[in-house]
Motif scaffolding. Structure first.
Motif, PDB file in Angstrom:
ATOM      1  N   ASN A  44      -3.304 -18.632  -9.440  1.00  0.00           N
ATOM      2  CA  ASN A  44      -1.925 -19.137  -9.420  1.00  0.00           C
ATOM      3  C   ASN A  44      -0.957 -18.163 -10.078  1.00  0.00           C
ATOM      4  O   ASN A  44       0.212 -18.071  -9.695  1.00  0.00           O
ATOM      5  N   ARG A  45      -1.451 -17.431 -11.065  1.00  0.00           N
ATOM      6  CA  ARG A  45      -0.625 -16.395 -11.695  1.00  0.00           C
ATOM      7  C   ARG A  45      -0.218 -15.337 -10.670  1.00  0.00           C
ATOM      8  O   ARG A  45       0.929 -14.892 -10.631  1.00  0.00           O
ATOM      9  N   LEU A  46      -1.158 -14.969  -9.795  1.00  0.00           N
ATOM     10  CA  LEU A  46      -0.880 -13.969  -8.762  1.00  0.00           C
ATOM     11  C   LEU A  46       0.083 -14.506  -7.711  1.00  0.00           C
ATOM     12  O   LEU A  46       1.015 -13.815  -7.291  1.00  0.00           O
TER      13      LEU A  46
ATOM     14  N   GLU B  32       0.823  -1.208   0.000  1.00  0.00           N
ATOM     15  CA  GLU B  32       0.000   0.000   0.000  1.00  0.00           C
ATOM     16  C   GLU B  32       0.852   1.251   0.000  1.00  0.00           C
ATOM     17  O   GLU B  32       0.579   2.225  -0.698  1.00  0.00           O
ATOM     18  N   ASN B  33       1.940   1.238   0.791  1.00  0.00           N
ATOM     19  CA  ASN B  33       2.774   2.423   0.908  1.00  0.00           C
ATOM     20  C   ASN B  33       3.578   2.710  -0.351  1.00  0.00           C
ATOM     21  O   ASN B  33       4.146   3.790  -0.497  1.00  0.00           O
ATOM     22  N   GLN B  34       3.655   1.726  -1.249  1.00  0.00           N
ATOM     23  CA  GLN B  34       4.393   1.941  -2.481  1.00  0.00           C
ATOM     24  C   GLN B  34       3.516   2.524  -3.578  1.00  0.00           C
ATOM     25  O   GLN B  34       3.979   2.752  -4.689  1.00  0.00           O
ATOM     26  N   LEU B  35       2.250   2.755  -3.295  1.00  0.00           N
ATOM     27  CA  LEU B  35       1.315   3.208  -4.318  1.00  0.00           C
ATOM     28  C   LEU B  35       1.054   4.707  -4.220  1.00  0.00           C
ATOM     29  O   LEU B  35       0.211   5.170  -3.480  1.00  0.00           O
TER      30      LEU B  35
ATOM     31  N   ASN C  51       5.127 -12.341  -4.082  1.00  0.00           N
ATOM     32  CA  ASN C  51       5.183 -11.182  -3.199  1.00  0.00           C
ATOM     33  C   ASN C  51       4.316 -11.500  -1.984  1.00  0.00           C
ATOM     34  O   ASN C  51       3.112 -11.742  -2.124  1.00  0.00           O
ATOM     35  N   GLN C  52       4.923 -11.532  -0.816  1.00  0.00           N
ATOM     36  CA  GLN C  52       4.229 -11.996   0.384  1.00  0.00           C
ATOM     37  C   GLN C  52       2.975 -11.185   0.687  1.00  0.00           C
ATOM     38  O   GLN C  52       1.923 -11.741   1.012  1.00  0.00           O
ATOM     39  N   GLN C  53       3.087  -9.873   0.590  1.00  0.00           N
ATOM     40  CA  GLN C  53       1.936  -9.025   0.919  1.00  0.00           C
ATOM     41  C   GLN C  53       0.842  -9.128  -0.142  1.00  0.00           C
ATOM     42  O   GLN C  53      -0.351  -9.096   0.164  1.00  0.00           O
ATOM     43  N   LEU C  54       1.249  -9.279  -1.403  1.00  0.00           N
ATOM     44  CA  LEU C  54       0.272  -9.508  -2.446  1.00  0.00           C
ATOM     45  C   LEU C  54      -0.446 -10.841  -2.214  1.00  0.00           C
ATOM     46  O   LEU C  54      -1.669 -10.929  -2.354  1.00  0.00           O
TER      47      LEU C  54
END
Length: 368
Positions: free
Chosen positions: A327-329, A4-7, A334-337
């Motif tokens: 599965n693509r995601l 979130e903080n990277q957006l 990315n752990q948070q994703l």
């Protein structure tokens, strides 16, 4: 740092604005226009001078334009450059009574070039702190908003950046602009189909800053405007990477909200397309596309399990299926994703049916 903080955090946005202005000035430094503007055959010495403007210099310029009740193109160019050098120069200018009013006079005059120079000066002045932005919004806000309807490309774009600066800074200045019916104007720009000058990404940034504000700037009338028009945005047009984030942060997809069939189909298609077509989870645009597609889908399924059938239909439209999509995601590792994806998986699981048994679905997922 969280996903979130990277957006588009506020400081990242403000730095983007600073770089935009600096790059614009670097181009101008080498142009013939600068030589003509300053009346100099060689502008190298002037460049060195501009790079070393002090608070005292700014105060002198502010007092001069106040006394003359006029700011020349050179005055505004020098001030604009000084504001980029630091907040101290911005603060020094804002403390001179009457200085901002002089810039407003140039902004609202009949000379198009002077209007542009004034708009650019306000853009860099708006990189200051909340009290400065409040003064700009109060004294010049109505003109900045009005210029969103103008056809002069430079002024319109610069005003959009200035509005983004003020709203990103927060405080009373942001509320003043919202009260000037800025959201409907921004939506009109954001949704249009353009063949010439395109301001849709600029409008998207301002809408994104408004929706992301902790001050909850959106009024009921603004929310209604967003709700009635969000599905009119072309998913392939400029600024579309912000769209699901704007919708999500506005809170218009919430319990008790009745979505039309057209709106649900639009959101499902937009979200599945983002998840299917975005190649990686790198860079702010891709992160926005993926993260907010997940959140929109999860919210829709939480609102009504009947929407699950539409989700399956949209996957088929894009020649994929839920297992492949999820599965693509997970494959982006990315752990948070992945934590966000698990929230979506949980909502999918609740929607199980005879034709879609949850156990079979879960067994095919490759968790990471």
């Amino acid at each position: 740092m969280s996903v979130e903080n990277q957006l588009i955090p506020t400081e990242a946005l403000r730095e983007k604005l600073r770089n935009y202005s600096r790059n614009l000035r670097d181009i101008k430094r080498n142009s013939e226009n600068d030589s003509l503007r300053f009346g100099l055959g060689e502008i190298q010495s002037k460049i060195i001078e501009l790079d070393n403007l002090t608070e005292k210099d700014v105060q002198g310029l502010a007092n001069r334009i106040k006394r003359r009740k006029h700011a020349s193109a050179e005055d505004m160019y020098r001030l604009s450059h000084a504001f980029l050098q630091g907040v101290e120069n911005i603060r020094a200018f804002s403390m001179i009574p009457g200085a901002i009013q002089t810039l407003v006079k140039e902004l609202t005059g009949s000379d198009a070039e002077q209007q542009f120079h004034a708009s650019e000066t306000f853009c860099n002045l708006s990189l200051g702190e909340a009290p400065v932005c409040e003064k700009i919004a109060t004294m010049a806000g109505s003109y900045l908003v009005t210029y969103l309807d103008c056809t002069e490309e430079r002024i319109k774009r610069t005003c959009l950046w200035t509005l983004a600066n003020i709203i990103a800074t927060g405080g009373k200045g942001a509320h003043v602009l919202i009260s000037m019916e800025i959201v409907p104007k921004l939506m009109s720009i954001y949704l249009q189909d353009c063949n010439e000058d395109d301001y849709r990404e600029d409008a998207a940034i301002v809408l994104d800053v408004i929706g992301s504000s902790e001050s909850k700037l959106l009024r009921p009338s603004d929310l209604e405007c967003l709700f009635l028009k969000f599905h009119m945005k072309n998913p392939t047009s400029p600024g579309a990477e912000y769209h699901l984030r704007i919708i999500f942060n506005s809170g218009i997809i919430a319990p008790g909200v009745v979505l039309s069939e057209e709106q649900v189909n639009y959101l499902m298609n937009f979200s599945v397309a983002n998840l299917h077509n975005t190649e990686n989870f790198e860079g702010i645009p891709n992160r926005m596309r993926i993260l907010y597609a997940i959140r929109i889908l999860a919210n829709l399924l939480a609102l009504d399990s009947i929407y699950f059938n539409i989700l399956i239909e949209k996957c088929t439209t894009w020649n994929t299926n839920l297992v492949r999509l999820i599965n693509r995601l997970f494959g982006f590792k990315n752990q948070q994703l992945s934590a966000e994806v698990l929230w979506l998986v949980k909502n999918i699981e609740v929607c199980q049916s005879d034709s879609f048994p949850a156990s079979a679905f879960l067994n095919k997922l490759v968790f990471s």
